[in-house]
Motif scaffolding. Structure first.
Motif, PDB file in Angstrom:
ATOM      1  N   GLY A 116       1.522 -51.534  82.557  1.00  0.00           N
ATOM      2  CA  GLY A 116       2.545 -52.329  81.899  1.00  0.00           C
ATOM      3  C   GLY A 116       3.372 -53.128  82.890  1.00  0.00           C
ATOM      4  N   TYR A 145       0.992 -34.456  79.962  1.00  0.00           N
ATOM      5  CA  TYR A 145       2.234 -34.545  79.197  1.00  0.00           C
ATOM      6  C   TYR A 145       3.292 -33.837  80.034  1.00  0.00           C
ATOM      7  CZ  TYR A 145       5.764 -34.305  75.588  1.00  0.00           C
ATOM      8  OH  TYR A 145       6.947 -34.460  74.892  1.00  0.00           O
ATOM      9  N   GLU A 176       2.833 -41.945  74.206  1.00  0.00           N
ATOM     10  CA  GLU A 176       1.719 -42.056  73.256  1.00  0.00           C
ATOM     11  C   GLU A 176       0.818 -43.231  73.641  1.00  0.00           C
ATOM     12  OE1 GLU A 176       5.182 -40.153  71.146  1.00  0.00           O
ATOM     13  OE2 GLU A 176       4.916 -41.921  72.410  1.00  0.00           O
ATOM     14  N   GLY A 177       1.430 -44.357  73.980  1.00  0.00           N
ATOM     15  CA  GLY A 177       0.659 -45.516  74.404  1.00  0.00           C
ATOM     16  C   GLY A 177      -0.113 -45.254  75.684  1.00  0.00           C
ATOM     17  N   ARG A 203       8.427 -34.285  71.269  1.00  0.00           N
ATOM     18  CA  ARG A 203       7.520 -35.432  71.306  1.00  0.00           C
ATOM     19  C   ARG A 203       6.072 -35.014  71.575  1.00  0.00           C
ATOM     20  NH1 ARG A 203       9.278 -41.223  73.910  1.00  0.00           N
ATOM     21  NH2 ARG A 203       7.653 -42.483  72.895  1.00  0.00           N
ATOM     22  N   GLU A 211       8.187 -42.955  81.930  1.00  0.00           N
ATOM     23  CA  GLU A 211       7.199 -43.674  81.119  1.00  0.00           C
ATOM     24  C   GLU A 211       7.803 -43.981  79.746  1.00  0.00           C
ATOM     25  OE1 GLU A 211       4.572 -45.482  79.158  1.00  0.00           O
ATOM     26  OE2 GLU A 211       3.926 -44.955  81.201  1.00  0.00           O
ATOM     27  N   PRO A 212       7.874 -45.266  79.373  1.00  0.00           N
ATOM     28  CA  PRO A 212       8.561 -45.614  78.125  1.00  0.00           C
ATOM     29  C   PRO A 212       7.755 -45.314  76.864  1.00  0.00           C
ATOM     30  CG  PRO A 212       7.706 -47.592  79.179  1.00  0.00           C
ATOM     31  CD  PRO A 212       7.456 -46.469  80.131  1.00  0.00           C
ATOM     32  N   ASP A 213       6.439 -45.108  77.006  1.00  0.00           N
ATOM     33  CA  ASP A 213       5.595 -44.937  75.828  1.00  0.00           C
ATOM     34  C   ASP A 213       4.492 -43.920  76.129  1.00  0.00           C
ATOM     35  OD1 ASP A 213       4.168 -45.173  73.484  1.00  0.00           O
ATOM     36  OD2 ASP A 213       3.456 -47.216  73.879  1.00  0.00           O
ATOM     37  N   ARG A 220      -3.213 -43.259  74.841  1.00  0.00           N
ATOM     38  CA  ARG A 220      -4.158 -44.128  74.136  1.00  0.00           C
ATOM     39  C   ARG A 220      -4.825 -45.108  75.105  1.00  0.00           C
ATOM     40  NH1 ARG A 220      -0.402 -43.795  69.596  1.00  0.00           N
ATOM     41  NH2 ARG A 220       0.807 -45.509  70.496  1.00  0.00           N
ATOM     42  N   SER A 263       3.254 -35.841  68.782  1.00  0.00           N
ATOM     43  CA  SER A 263       2.758 -37.208  68.630  1.00  0.00           C
ATOM     44  C   SER A 263       1.876 -37.610  69.807  1.00  0.00           C
ATOM     45  CB  SER A 263       3.920 -38.188  68.464  1.00  0.00           C
ATOM     46  OG  SER A 263       4.752 -38.202  69.607  1.00  0.00           O
ATOM     47  N   VAL A 264       2.197 -37.124  71.010  1.00  0.00           N
ATOM     48  CA  VAL A 264       1.375 -37.459  72.168  1.00  0.00           C
ATOM     49  C   VAL A 264       0.030 -36.734  72.097  1.00  0.00           C
ATOM     50  CG1 VAL A 264       1.206 -37.349  74.681  1.00  0.00           C
ATOM     51  CG2 VAL A 264       3.373 -37.970  73.615  1.00  0.00           C
TER      52      VAL A 264
END
Length: 292
Positions: A219, A8, A277-278, A16, A273-275, A281, A19-20
């Motif tokens: 991505g 992170y 959390e994604g 944020r 990095e746009p996501d 995951r 959530s991460v």
């Protein structure tokens, strides 16, 4: 078995982190690593928050810059984290970026000497010893923690130059290797760390964990984002330094760092990095099952 983690980045907003961290925990990711880069987010505060918001993921700090903290204060913090969250806090120490240390008036003439003195004192304090020492930089007079950890937690260290890497092998239980290190680079790092391990007065044969950060993106915009990362870090190329693609490509590339001596591979997303959390995951749910 290879341990898999993700970073992170401190460039992500502090709010944020929750959530991460919870996404990493729920995805079955083994480790989430944090950084204390000046002047972004405080290391101990972010570790404590991430640990409190999660149930099983281990949270690493790589690295705490030792010129910023009295060793007794660090020992108190690490001991508290270990007692609050047994076995889940992984703390690393290092020199700190010298320009940043100069900005805060903490730059020392011999970072290697400081790190050696600091690591020795930190280990003794975390072992519950009463410590009296007067070194070049570390001075303690009869200091003993009232609440040491039940068992001495592992101490990680990191560095870049040969002297620092040998020292990591000598004083630490694990070495954290900077992002941008190719598998060939890692082989050279491992050899230097092993030289340091050979110098240890005691515990030379004990396990020593090699943790390596690896730039990674997935991505449709992965290639463009890694190109920007190359420019940001000043690399001549990202070849052998990064991973892009799907889960199968990640697993294949990770095997290269494992073969070069990595015990733990920590995937480092791009600063854009746009996501996030994604990303964690993806690492936990899709890449992890493919990595032995």
């Amino acid at each position: 078995m290879t341990t898999l983690g993700a970073v992170y980045l401190p460039q992500f907003p502090p709010e944020r982190l929750r959530s991460v961290a919870t996404a990493a925990d729920q995805a079955g990711l083994e480790e989430l690593w944090l950084w204390e880069d000046c002047f972004l987010q405080g290391g101990i505060a972010t570790m404590a928050a991430a640990l409190a918001w999660t149930e099983r993921v281990r949270v690493g700090m790589g690295l705490l810059p030792v010129p910023l903290r009295n060793v007794a204060a660090t020992a108190m913090e690490v001991a508290a984290l270990d007692r609050y969250f047994p076995g889940r806090a992984c703390v690393g120490i290092g020199h700190g970026v010298q320009d940043w240390m100069g900005q805060v008036g903490a730059r020392v003439e011999s970072p290697v000497t400081l790190l050696r003195e600091y690591a020795d004192a930190l280990r003794a304090l975390l072992s519950g010893e009463r410590v009296t020492v007067k070194g070049r930089y570390v001075s303690l007079d009869g200091v003993r923690l009232d609440w040491p950890p039940p068992a001495t937690p592992p101490i990680f260290a990191g560095g870049i130059g040969p002297r620092s890497l040998r020292l990591c092998g000598e004083i630490a239980d694990g070495t954290i290797v900077t992002g941008g290190s190719s598998p060939d680079d890692l082989r050279r790092v491992r050899a230097l760390v092993d030289e340091g391990r050979d110098r240890r007065a005691t515990g030379a044969g004990d396990p020593h964990t090699i943790v390596v950060y690896v730039h990674a993106a997935t991505g449709p915009t992965a290639a463009q984002r890694l190109a920007a990362e190359r420019a940001r870090w000043g690399y001549d190329s990202m070849e052998g330094r990064a991973i892009a693609g799907d889960a199968e490509r990640f697993a294949e590339a990770i095997a290269g760092w494992v073969a070069a001596g990595a015990d733990t591979v920590v995937l480092q997303p791009t600063v854009d990095e746009p996501d996030p959390e994604g990303f964690v995951r993806f690492v936990g749910e899709e890449v992890r099952p493919l990595v032995p």
